[in-house]
Design a protein around this motif. Structure first.
Motif, short mmCIF file in Angstrom:
data_model
loop_
_atom_site.label_atom_id
_atom_site.label_comp_id
_atom_site.label_asym_id
_atom_site.label_seq_id
_atom_site.Cartn_x
_atom_site.Cartn_y
_atom_site.Cartn_z
N LYS A 174 -6.91 116.05 -42.53
CA LYS A 174 -7.05 115.23 -43.58
C LYS A 174 -8.09 115.44 -44.52
O LYS A 174 -8.20 115.39 -45.76
CB LYS A 174 -7.16 113.74 -42.99
N LYS A 225 1.37 115.29 -40.00
CA LYS A 225 0.82 113.78 -39.95
C LYS A 225 -0.59 113.87 -40.84
O LYS A 225 -0.67 112.66 -41.39
CB LYS A 225 0.25 113.72 -38.35
N GLY A 241 -0.74 114.98 -43.96
CA GLY A 241 -0.08 114.70 -45.50
C GLY A 241 0.10 116.13 -46.02
O GLY A 241 0.54 115.86 -47.10
N TRP A 242 0.24 117.29 -45.15
CA TRP A 242 0.59 118.45 -46.20
C TRP A 242 1.91 118.73 -45.83
O TRP A 242 2.79 118.33 -45.07
CB TRP A 242 -0.46 119.56 -45.12
N ARG A 253 -0.96 121.04 -50.60
CA ARG A 253 -1.28 119.49 -50.82
C ARG A 253 -0.16 119.04 -51.94
O ARG A 253 -0.23 119.70 -53.04
CB ARG A 253 -2.65 119.20 -51.33
#
Length: 213
Positions: free
Chosen positions: A133, A187, A189-190, A211
């Motif tokens: 993250k 998980k 966020g990528w 991203r």
């Protein structure tokens, strides 16, 4: 972002400081057999121009850095960084900055880098999702994450064995051998764009993620 794992982070730092002198010797067989060629191929696809390497270690990726990029390398262990800095000095590379820093709590602004790279690092970050993250935070929208990682086998029997051995191996070396890194990347966020098995049983993989905008 405050590091929620100070004890584990200190443990990992101690382990890598202790092995920094002999680290290259310890990994010499797998480096020559596999890692070196994987590193070289990985760096051929990284253009930056602003690049962050997480877990620069003793500098094993340094020989493959593209000359046109501006690279910042971080590592938790000052012992490992000392070896990397010696290699930078030998190669007279002035486009590289090395810093002691925790991947779980990076001192960089948001949207700072075009690409983030890590090779065999998120097996040892105490909270890998937090580290991923943070990597997401410091990467510009549309920027890339490039990983070489080993992880828990997809084979049920081998996966169970790796689960069993994970705790003692981590205590000795600071490394987890049963991480599920592909899931951790998602998980965090990528968006995973490419996923390549480098060996049988799904243990070694190359991951490329983006991203989201």
């Amino acid at each position: 972002m405050k590091n929620p794992n100070p004890e584990q982070t200190h443990f990992t730092k101690k382990r890598y400081n202790a092995t920094s002198i002999i680290y290259n010797l310890m990994e010499w067989p797998v480096e020559q057999l596999w890692y070196k060629k994987w590193r070289q191929k990985l760096w051929q696809n990284i253009h930056g121009p602003s690049v962050l390497e997480i877990g620069v270690g003793t500098g094993k990726n340094i020989p493959f850095y593209p000359g046109e990029i501006k690279l910042t390398g971080i590592d938790l262990s000052p012992g490992m960084l000392k070896r990397a800095k010696q290699l930078i000095a030998e190669k007279l590379q002035d486009n590289v900055t090395l810093k002691e820093m925790d991947a779980q709590d990076m001192n960089f602004p948001d949207n700072h880098f075009d690409d983030v790279v890590a090779t065999f690092v998120f097996c040892s970050v105490p909270d890998p999702i937090l580290g991923l993250k943070e990597a997401l935070r410091v990467t510009r929208p549309g920027g890339k994450l490039h990983l070489l990682e080993h992880m828990r086998s997809e084979n049920p029997v081998l996966g169970f064995l790796m689960d069993t051995l994970d705790t003692p191996i981590h205590y000795i070396s600071g490394v987890h051998i049963a991480r599920q890194t592909v899931a951790n990347v998602e998980k965090a966020g990528w968006n995973i764009e490419q996923l390549q098995d480098l060996t049988a049983k799904g243990i070694f993989k190359r991951i490329e993620a983006t991203r989201p905008h």
